[in-house]
Scaffold this motif. Structure first.
Motif, mmCIF file in Angstrom:
data_model
loop_
_atom_site.group_PDB
_atom_site.id
_atom_site.type_symbol
_atom_site.label_atom_id
_atom_site.label_comp_id
_atom_site.label_asym_id
_atom_site.label_seq_id
_atom_site.Cartn_x
_atom_site.Cartn_y
_atom_site.Cartn_z
ATOM 1 N N SER A 73 0.824 -1.210 0.000
ATOM 2 C CA SER A 73 0.000 0.000 0.000
ATOM 3 C C SER A 73 0.854 1.253 0.000
ATOM 4 C CB SER A 73 -0.939 -0.007 1.212
ATOM 5 O OG SER A 73 -0.203 -0.086 2.422
ATOM 6 N N SER A 77 0.620 4.150 -2.797
ATOM 7 C CA SER A 77 0.193 5.467 -2.328
ATOM 8 C C SER A 77 1.260 6.528 -2.574
ATOM 9 C CB SER A 77 -0.158 5.409 -0.839
ATOM 10 O OG SER A 77 0.957 4.976 -0.074
ATOM 11 N N ILE A 80 0.826 7.392 -6.354
ATOM 12 C CA ILE A 80 -0.435 8.096 -6.615
ATOM 13 C C ILE A 80 -0.448 9.463 -5.941
ATOM 14 C CG2 ILE A 80 -2.932 8.005 -6.309
ATOM 15 C CD1 ILE A 80 -2.704 4.941 -6.428
ATOM 16 N N GLY A 81 -0.049 9.510 -4.662
ATOM 17 C CA GLY A 81 -0.075 10.776 -3.932
ATOM 18 C C GLY A 81 0.892 11.803 -4.483
ATOM 19 N N THR A 82 2.100 11.366 -4.849
ATOM 20 C CA THR A 82 3.089 12.303 -5.380
ATOM 21 C C THR A 82 2.664 12.848 -6.736
ATOM 22 O OG1 THR A 82 4.855 11.123 -4.211
ATOM 23 C CG2 THR A 82 5.504 12.583 -6.010
ATOM 24 N N ILE A 103 -9.807 14.187 -2.302
ATOM 25 C CA ILE A 103 -8.632 13.356 -2.069
ATOM 26 C C ILE A 103 -8.358 13.206 -0.573
ATOM 27 C CG2 ILE A 103 -6.131 13.220 -2.420
ATOM 28 C CD1 ILE A 103 -6.531 14.600 -5.104
ATOM 29 N N THR A 139 -4.372 1.533 0.613
ATOM 30 C CA THR A 139 -3.861 2.542 -0.313
ATOM 31 C C THR A 139 -4.774 3.755 -0.345
ATOM 32 O OG1 THR A 139 -2.855 0.825 -1.696
ATOM 33 C CG2 THR A 139 -3.194 2.977 -2.704
ATOM 34 N N THR A 140 -6.071 3.533 -0.254
ATOM 35 C CA THR A 140 -7.034 4.634 -0.311
ATOM 36 C C THR A 140 -6.849 5.605 0.838
ATOM 37 O OG1 THR A 140 -8.638 3.183 -1.407
ATOM 38 C CG2 THR A 140 -9.489 5.199 -0.400
ATOM 39 N N CYS A 142 -4.092 5.849 2.700
ATOM 40 C CA CYS A 142 -2.697 6.274 2.813
ATOM 41 C C CYS A 142 -2.358 7.398 1.838
ATOM 42 C CB CYS A 142 -1.751 5.096 2.574
ATOM 43 S SG CYS A 142 -1.647 3.925 3.944
ATOM 44 N N VAL A 143 -3.038 7.434 0.692
ATOM 45 C CA VAL A 143 -2.760 8.458 -0.321
ATOM 46 C C VAL A 143 -2.897 9.884 0.227
ATOM 47 C CG1 VAL A 143 -3.661 9.486 -2.457
ATOM 48 C CG2 VAL A 143 -3.196 7.039 -2.353
ATOM 49 N N PHE A 147 -0.216 12.972 -0.181
ATOM 50 C CA PHE A 147 -0.681 14.091 -1.012
ATOM 51 C C PHE A 147 -0.583 15.407 -0.254
ATOM 52 C CE2 PHE A 147 -4.134 16.944 -2.248
ATOM 53 C CZ PHE A 147 -3.895 17.074 -3.600
ATOM 54 N N ALA A 195 2.228 7.095 6.475
ATOM 55 C CA ALA A 195 1.321 6.121 5.867
ATOM 56 C C ALA A 195 1.675 4.703 6.295
ATOM 57 C CB ALA A 195 1.379 6.250 4.342
#
Length: 258
Positions: A73, A77, A80-82, A103, A139-140, A142-143, A147, A195
Motif C-alpha cells: 500500500s 500510495s 499516486i499521492g506524489t 482526495i 492505499t485509499t 494512505c494516499v 498528497f 502512511a
C-alpha cells in the motif's frame, strides 16, 4: 518571567501517564507466569520470547502479513499521492479545491464508516476478501497523507527554479527529476513513514475487508486478547519498541552527521 513551580510536577505526571503502560508491557514480557487470565508477576523468564520465535504461524506470520500489506500500500500510495500533488500544483481548474477535498476525504471519514463502505463495494464487485482488498483499502487512506505533505512542499517551492531549468534547456521530465523531485523528497519520505505507521496500526478497516486466509497483526492481537492476553503479545510489543528505538537512534545519528 516568573517561573512556574508546578511545571516540573505537571511534566513528570504527563510522562508517567504516557510511558507507564509501555513499561508495564515490557516488564510483563519477562514474566515467568504463563497464564492468560492472571497478571501476577512470578519472576523473570525469556520463555515468551522463545515461544514467539518458535511459533512462526502465529504472531510472526501476522506481523509478516502486516509488513507486506504496508509495503504494498505504501508503494502504490507514494506514486499516486506524489503524482496527484504535482499534477494539482501544475494545473489550475475550476473544481480544483473540490478535488483536493475529495482526495483528503478518507482521513476525515470515521474508520468504521469507511470500512463498511469498502465492504459494500467489494461485495458488490464480487471481489474475494484477502490481500488484494486490504491493499486497495489501505492505499485509499494512505494516499491523502502523502498528497497533503507533498502539496505543502510544492507550495513552498520557488517557481523560478523550474523556469531557470527550462531556460537552460531542460525539458519537463528533466526538470521534474532534477529540480522538483529532490525538493519534495522530504515531504514524500515524511508522508511515506506516516502512511506506513497508519497501515501497520489499522484495525477497523482491515477487520471489514480481510479474508479467512489473511490476518494482520492488529486483528491477530485483538483475537488473542478476547481469549485472554497472551504473554507472547507483550514480547512482540517489546521487540517492536526496541526496533523503533533503534531506527530512531540511527536516524538521529545520520541527521547529526549530515
Amino acid at each position: 518571567m516568573r517561573k512556574n513551580r508546578f511545571a516540573p510536577v505537571y511534566l513528570t505526571l504527563v510522562l508517567i501517564l504516557l510511558y507507564l503502560p509501555i513499561l508495564v508491557v515490557v516488564l510483563y514480557s519477562f514474566n515467568a507466569n504463563t497464564s492468560r487470565f492472571t497478571f501476577e508477576f512470578t519472576g523473570f523468564s525469556m520463555q515468551h520470547y522463545e515461544g514467539l520465535l518458535k511459533d512462526t504461524r502465529g504472531l510472526l506470520a501476522a506481523l509478516g502479513s502486516s509488513l507486506k500489506l504496508a509495503l504494498y500500500s505504501l508503494s502504490l500510495s507514494v506514486v499516486i499521492g506524489t503524482l496527484g500533488a504535482v499534477g494539482m500544483a501544475k494545473r489550475a481548474f475550476r473544481l480544483k479545491n473540490a478535488a483536493e477535498t475529495m482526495i483528503s476525504l478518507p482521513i476525515m471519514i470515521p474508520e468504521i464508516v469507511l470500512g463498511m463502505a469498502f465492504l459494500a463495494v467489494f461485495t458488490f464487485a464480487d471481489l474475494p476478501m484477502g490481500m488484494p482488498t486490504l491493499v486497495i483499502a489501505h492505499t485509499t487512506f494512505c494516499v491523502p497523507y502523502i498528497f497533503i505533505l507533498v502539496k505543502g512542499r510544492l507550495a513552498g517551492m520557488d517557481p523560478a527554479l523550474l523556469e531557470a531549468a527550462r531556460d537552460l534547456g531542460a525539458n519537463e521530465r528533466r526538470a521534474f527529476f532534477d529540480i522538483t523531485l529532490p525538493l519534495i523528497t522530504p515531504g514524500i519520505v515524511s508522508g511515506a513513514l506516516l502512511a506506513f505507521a497508519m497501515s501497520m496500526d489499522d484495525f477497523v478497516i482491515s477487520f471489514f475487508v480481510t479474508g479467512a486466509t489473511t490476518t494482520t497483526l492488529p486483528i491477530k492481537v485483538y483475537s488473542s486478547v478476547k481469549m485472554g492476553v497472551s504473554p507472547q503479545v507483550n514480547a512482540l510489543c517489546t521487540l517492536t519498541l526496541v526496533a523503533v528505538a533503534v531506527l530512531a537512534a540511527l536516524s538521529n545519528m545520520i541527521k547529526r552527521r549530515t
